[in-house]
Design a protein around this motif. Structure first.
Motif, short mmCIF file in Angstrom:
data_model
loop_
_atom_site.label_atom_id
_atom_site.label_comp_id
_atom_site.label_asym_id
_atom_site.label_seq_id
_atom_site.Cartn_x
_atom_site.Cartn_y
_atom_site.Cartn_z
N PRO A 39 45.45 42.19 27.95
CA PRO A 39 45.24 42.11 29.49
C PRO A 39 43.94 42.26 29.80
O PRO A 39 42.97 43.03 29.21
CB PRO A 39 46.00 43.26 29.86
CG PRO A 39 46.21 44.52 28.78
CD PRO A 39 46.08 43.32 27.36
N LEU B 117 40.27 38.92 37.61
CA LEU B 117 41.73 38.79 37.15
C LEU B 117 42.29 39.87 37.21
O LEU B 117 43.56 40.08 37.68
CB LEU B 117 41.72 37.89 35.74
CG LEU B 117 42.92 37.59 35.30
CD1 LEU B 117 43.94 36.80 36.22
CD2 LEU B 117 42.97 36.95 33.75
N GLY B 118 41.76 41.01 36.59
CA GLY B 118 42.69 42.22 36.47
C GLY B 118 43.16 42.87 38.13
O GLY B 118 44.11 43.15 38.30
N ARG B 119 42.13 42.33 38.85
CA ARG B 119 42.52 42.86 40.21
C ARG B 119 43.62 41.98 40.90
O ARG B 119 44.41 42.39 41.84
CB ARG B 119 41.05 42.67 41.09
CG ARG B 119 40.04 43.92 40.71
CD ARG B 119 38.64 43.92 41.57
NE ARG B 119 38.91 44.08 42.83
CZ ARG B 119 38.23 43.44 43.72
NH1 ARG B 119 37.26 42.47 43.38
NH2 ARG B 119 38.36 43.56 44.96
N VAL B 120 43.35 40.91 40.75
CA VAL B 120 44.34 39.83 41.24
C VAL B 120 45.56 40.12 40.44
O VAL B 120 46.80 40.17 41.36
CB VAL B 120 44.02 38.36 40.98
CG1 VAL B 120 45.02 37.27 41.18
CG2 VAL B 120 42.90 37.95 41.88
N ARG B 121 45.92 40.58 39.42
CA ARG B 121 46.97 40.77 38.92
C ARG B 121 47.49 42.02 39.35
O ARG B 121 48.86 42.19 39.46
CB ARG B 121 46.81 41.07 37.21
CG ARG B 121 46.69 39.58 36.64
CD ARG B 121 46.57 39.68 35.17
NE ARG B 121 47.75 40.03 34.57
CZ ARG B 121 48.09 40.11 33.30
NH1 ARG B 121 47.09 39.83 32.31
NH2 ARG B 121 49.11 40.44 32.54
N ALA B 122 47.01 42.85 39.67
CA ALA B 122 47.32 44.15 40.05
C ALA B 122 47.94 43.89 41.81
O ALA B 122 48.84 44.47 41.93
CB ALA B 122 46.15 45.22 40.50
N THR C 50 49.03 41.09 42.63
CA THR C 50 50.48 40.27 42.65
C THR C 50 51.61 41.39 42.35
O THR C 50 52.71 41.08 42.55
CB THR C 50 50.39 39.30 41.81
OG1 THR C 50 49.91 39.49 40.66
CG2 THR C 50 49.59 38.21 42.37
N ALA C 51 51.08 42.32 41.41
CA ALA C 51 52.18 43.11 40.81
C ALA C 51 52.43 44.07 42.24
O ALA C 51 53.82 44.58 42.18
CB ALA C 51 51.74 44.23 39.73
N GLU D 156 53.66 37.64 44.13
CA GLU D 156 52.85 36.20 43.90
C GLU D 156 52.94 35.48 45.42
O GLU D 156 51.86 34.96 45.52
CB GLU D 156 53.46 35.40 42.81
CG GLU D 156 53.16 36.16 41.46
CD GLU D 156 53.78 35.16 40.75
OE1 GLU D 156 54.17 33.96 40.75
OE2 GLU D 156 53.87 35.49 39.34
N LEU E 61 49.55 36.22 47.56
CA LEU E 61 48.34 35.83 47.03
C LEU E 61 47.86 34.53 47.56
O LEU E 61 48.65 33.58 47.54
CB LEU E 61 48.61 35.60 45.47
CG LEU E 61 47.03 35.38 45.18
CD1 LEU E 61 46.21 36.53 45.05
CD2 LEU E 61 47.48 35.03 43.36
#
Length: 64
Positions: free
Chosen positions: A26, A33-38, A40-41, A45, A48
């Protein structure tokens, strides 16, 4: 990554040419990317938007 799979080999080669790497780990939580994934979690989605991507790239907070 399966280096016997032509698609994986092509992706790895393309990443090398562009100066990147492929990883199955990850992304770091403080990376864009890590911030965007957090985000959306937490918000899903559908929440976003393109402005969230720009904010992540610029290091600004991602607001719902």
């Amino acid at each position: 990554m399966d280096m016997n799979n032509p698609q994986d080999v092509g992706a790895a080669f393309g990443a090398m040419i562009l100066g990147g790497t492929l990883s199955e780990e990850p992304p770091p939580p403080d990376s864009p990317l890590g911030r965007v994934r957090a985000f959306t979690a937490r918000y899903g989605e559908d929440a976003l938007k393109p402005e969230h991507i720009r904010a992540a790239q610029e290091g600004r907070p991602l607001l719902p």
